[in-house]
Motif scaffolding. Sequence first.
Motif, PDB file in Angstrom:
ATOM      1  N   LYS A 467      57.486  -1.298  -4.257  1.00 44.91           N
ATOM      2  CA  LYS A 467      56.903  -1.466  -5.597  1.00 44.91           C
ATOM      3  C   LYS A 467      57.986  -1.677  -6.647  1.00 44.91           C
ATOM      4  CE  LYS A 467      52.676   1.215  -4.760  1.00 44.91           C
ATOM      5  NZ  LYS A 467      51.899   2.436  -5.119  1.00 44.91           N
ATOM      6  N   ILE A 468      59.103  -0.994  -6.480  1.00 42.48           N
ATOM      7  CA  ILE A 468      60.226  -1.187  -7.400  1.00 42.48           C
ATOM      8  C   ILE A 468      60.774  -2.612  -7.264  1.00 42.48           C
ATOM      9  CG2 ILE A 468      62.597  -0.477  -7.909  1.00 42.48           C
ATOM     10  CD1 ILE A 468      61.749   2.390  -7.068  1.00 42.48           C
ATOM     11  N   LEU A 469      60.888  -3.074  -6.010  1.00 40.02           N
ATOM     12  CA  LEU A 469      61.367  -4.439  -5.786  1.00 40.02           C
ATOM     13  C   LEU A 469      60.399  -5.462  -6.368  1.00 40.02           C
ATOM     14  CD1 LEU A 469      62.755  -4.376  -2.133  1.00 40.02           C
ATOM     15  CD2 LEU A 469      63.970  -4.031  -4.288  1.00 40.02           C
ATOM     16  N   TYR A 470      59.113  -5.199  -6.242  1.00 41.35           N
ATOM     17  CA  TYR A 470      58.113  -6.108  -6.796  1.00 41.35           C
ATOM     18  C   TYR A 470      58.356  -6.313  -8.290  1.00 41.35           C
ATOM     19  CZ  TYR A 470      53.464  -8.008  -7.895  1.00 41.35           C
ATOM     20  OH  TYR A 470      52.424  -8.802  -8.339  1.00 41.35           O
ATOM     21  N   ARG A 471      58.603  -5.232  -8.991  1.00 41.83           N
ATOM     22  CA  ARG A 471      58.840  -5.347 -10.433  1.00 41.83           C
ATOM     23  C   ARG A 471      60.119  -6.136 -10.718  1.00 41.83           C
ATOM     24  NH1 ARG A 471      56.711  -2.845 -14.884  1.00 41.83           N
ATOM     25  NH2 ARG A 471      58.024  -2.988 -16.752  1.00 41.83           N
ATOM     26  N   ARG A 472      61.148  -5.921  -9.921  1.00 40.48           N
ATOM     27  CA  ARG A 472      62.396  -6.673 -10.116  1.00 40.48           C
ATOM     28  C   ARG A 472      62.165  -8.164  -9.880  1.00 40.48           C
ATOM     29  NH1 ARG A 472      67.270  -4.412  -6.735  1.00 40.48           N
ATOM     30  NH2 ARG A 472      68.267  -6.146  -7.854  1.00 40.48           N
ATOM     31  N   PHE A 473      61.390  -8.489  -8.865  1.00 39.83           N
ATOM     32  CA  PHE A 473      61.067  -9.892  -8.588  1.00 39.83           C
ATOM     33  C   PHE A 473      60.266 -10.496  -9.738  1.00 39.83           C
ATOM     34  CE2 PHE A 473      61.049  -8.704  -3.821  1.00 39.83           C
ATOM     35  CZ  PHE A 473      62.420  -8.816  -3.763  1.00 39.83           C
ATOM     36  N   CYS A 474      59.344  -9.703 -10.261  1.00 41.47           N
ATOM     37  CA  CYS A 474      58.523 -10.150 -11.384  1.00 41.47           C
ATOM     38  C   CYS A 474      59.402 -10.479 -12.587  1.00 41.47           C
ATOM     39  CB  CYS A 474      57.512  -9.057 -11.724  1.00 41.47           C
ATOM     40  SG  CYS A 474      56.406  -9.443 -13.096  1.00 41.47           S
ATOM     41  N   GLU A 475      60.329  -9.593 -12.895  1.00 44.65           N
ATOM     42  CA  GLU A 475      61.219  -9.807 -14.039  1.00 44.65           C
ATOM     43  C   GLU A 475      62.087 -11.044 -13.849  1.00 44.65           C
ATOM     44  OE1 GLU A 475      61.625  -5.055 -15.276  1.00 44.65           O
ATOM     45  OE2 GLU A 475      63.134  -6.021 -14.002  1.00 44.65           O
ATOM     46  N   MET A 476      62.529 -11.278 -12.617  1.00 45.39           N
ATOM     47  CA  MET A 476      63.353 -12.460 -12.356  1.00 45.39           C
ATOM     48  C   MET A 476      62.531 -13.738 -12.501  1.00 45.39           C
ATOM     49  SD  MET A 476      66.106 -14.064 -11.684  1.00 45.39           S
ATOM     50  CE  MET A 476      67.350 -12.887 -11.157  1.00 45.39           C
ATOM     51  N   ALA A 477      61.310 -13.728 -11.981  1.00 47.81           N
ATOM     52  CA  ALA A 477      60.444 -14.909 -12.104  1.00 47.81           C
ATOM     53  C   ALA A 477      60.223 -15.263 -13.566  1.00 47.81           C
ATOM     54  CB  ALA A 477      59.108 -14.668 -11.405  1.00 47.81           C
ATOM     55  N   VAL A 478      59.975 -14.267 -14.402  1.00 47.44           N
ATOM     56  CA  VAL A 478      59.766 -14.508 -15.830  1.00 47.44           C
ATOM     57  C   VAL A 478      61.050 -15.002 -16.480  1.00 47.44           C
ATOM     58  CG1 VAL A 478      59.226 -13.395 -18.042  1.00 47.44           C
ATOM     59  CG2 VAL A 478      57.861 -12.868 -16.009  1.00 47.44           C
ATOM     60  N   LYS A 479      62.168 -14.421 -16.100  1.00 50.00           N
ATOM     61  CA  LYS A 479      63.469 -14.850 -16.642  1.00 50.00           C
ATOM     62  C   LYS A 479      63.716 -16.332 -16.354  1.00 50.00           C
ATOM     63  CE  LYS A 479      68.433 -13.849 -16.273  1.00 50.00           C
ATOM     64  NZ  LYS A 479      69.452 -12.990 -15.598  1.00 50.00           N
ATOM     65  N   LEU A 480      63.245 -16.800 -15.204  1.00 52.68           N
ATOM     66  CA  LEU A 480      63.445 -18.194 -14.807  1.00 52.68           C
ATOM     67  C   LEU A 480      62.387 -19.130 -15.391  1.00 52.68           C
ATOM     68  CD1 LEU A 480      64.408 -17.706 -11.037  1.00 52.68           C
ATOM     69  CD2 LEU A 480      65.938 -18.179 -12.957  1.00 52.68           C
ATOM     70  N   GLY A 481      61.466 -18.583 -16.195  1.00 53.51           N
ATOM     71  CA  GLY A 481      60.429 -19.413 -16.807  1.00 53.51           C
ATOM     72  C   GLY A 481      59.157 -19.485 -16.006  1.00 53.51           C
ATOM     73  N   GLY A 482      58.969 -18.549 -15.058  1.00 50.72           N
ATOM     74  CA  GLY A 482      57.807 -18.568 -14.181  1.00 50.72           C
ATOM     75  C   GLY A 482      56.685 -17.666 -14.619  1.00 50.72           C
ATOM     76  N   SER A 483      55.726 -17.481 -13.698  1.00 49.01           N
ATOM     77  CA  SER A 483      54.529 -16.691 -13.978  1.00 49.01           C
ATOM     78  C   SER A 483      54.468 -15.460 -13.083  1.00 49.01           C
ATOM     79  CB  SER A 483      53.266 -17.530 -13.749  1.00 49.01           C
ATOM     80  OG  SER A 483      52.096 -16.749 -13.947  1.00 49.01           O
ATOM     81  N   VAL A 484      53.866 -14.390 -13.607  1.00 42.91           N
ATOM     82  CA  VAL A 484      53.690 -13.163 -12.830  1.00 42.91           C
ATOM     83  C   VAL A 484      52.496 -13.270 -11.893  1.00 42.91           C
ATOM     84  CG1 VAL A 484      54.726 -11.785 -14.651  1.00 42.91           C
ATOM     85  CG2 VAL A 484      52.237 -12.022 -14.577  1.00 42.91           C
TER      86      VAL A 484
END
Length: 529
Positions: A467-484
Amino acid sequence: MEDTCIYEVNGDKNGLRIVDGYNKIEQGYTDYMRDESNVYGSGVKRIYFPTSISNLVYAVREALDNGESLTISGGRTGICAGAVPYGGYIISLEKMKRVLKIWKDGNGNYLLKAQSGIRLNEISNILRNRIFSGIEVDEKFLEEKKRYFYPPDPTETSATLGGTVATNASGARTLYYGPTRNWVEELTVVLADGRVLKIKRGDIKGEDGVFRIPVANGGYFQVPVPRYNIPKVKHSAGYYSRKRMDLIDLFIGSEGTLGVIAEVTVRLVKEPDYLYGGVLFFDNEVDCIDFVENTRREFSPLALEYFDASSLNLLLAVKRDQGPTSEIPDYSENRYAVYLELFKNHYEDFIKLLDRFERYLFKYGIRSDEVISALNKRDHGRLKKFRHQVPEKINSIIAERKKSIPSLHKVGTDFSVPNGKLREMMSFYRETLNQSVIEYYIFGHIGNNHVHVNMVPHSEDELQRAKILYRRFCEMAVKLGGSVSAEHGIGKLKKEYLRILFDDSTISQMKKIKMTLDPEGMLNPGNLF
């Protein structure tokens, strides 16, 4: 009633089945308390099973009068607990499953109008087998020699039409056809006050910050227009927004929070005459990404799907368990694969396409006899089954582990990123996951820069780390201009991640729209916010 407006319909109990009582529902209707997220709700006092718009109006008005919330239930195939109820009443749309009409519009497109509870596989069966009894069908459509179909391609074909509209669902062929939004022409929606809104695409655009919706008995009803930016990627998270926005797009992807979708009109297209499917194998992930990016430019494929080495090795284990009757094809261990579909509508063009594609593969050192190909219906069916066995096997693995640790569940991502950012996202996935020592598999819609990372924990500790990794992945996707959320929506489970994507001002705009259309917060409470 031809144009977009709000009008009154008399509520009617005739044909409306109602199940009353908390105990009766808890004992005999448990399927309505959950969806594919395997989250269970509770405290439901009543379930309505409408068959018509007048039934829906009756149910909505009764809930409003009684001060009860309404959870909208369709196929319950979602994985974000969007259809999971917590108290109040349920409206199940499963009895609203008729195709009403098929006709040609002024632009030469064939349209299909259906009640929202019909399942996608039922629509497909009606069109493919021409089962038109009881449907108002244009004579010209009956004379068509070619078959027509509804293009959005969600993996779960038992999903309902209304549910896919509510989540702007998509699938493998979204790469070519786009998501559900692109194919919806009209909606009939029962609003939270029991009035009915008919929306026709193109009738009402947002102007001066509002949608001005005519009311049949005079005047206008005004709804705020979203004024925020959304990611320019595959996206299903929160209310849609764009310049000169069409009113119909506000309701598509709104997850049942703005109204109950009763009827949907969609465009149909001709089925591809000649279809090629192929699974191509690579030694590493980088080569797969190279191939995908170049193939998107060169061929306009229907679909480009990805399987990492762990996913393919998993299927080889399934093949060994199944024995000689297995239809899983032979291939070497520790390979990576891309599945693609190409099509043409004329035989000569198709032959030229296959010849060109064979020469294209040669540049990658891939011989055509090394590709698992499909050119007929049977082989296409086998490849489709092959693709779907990865998530099915993962689900069976976690189900077995849950027998020992009931709280366990897989943690699967649904993030998308822009073109040009996939390599960076995939590298981040790999580096982070390989350090975590959590079992994982990566597969999915690589053509849309949208893969699913499935983390499959063995213990409660691993679940929490996933679950912690999921949030980190989410933050990276948004940083790159993506969607959650690229395709599954937000529901009740991913609300915190919506706030990673959007700031407080944007969330406030969404809540203002919700309050305008549903001031009591009656519809699908807990979804999105």
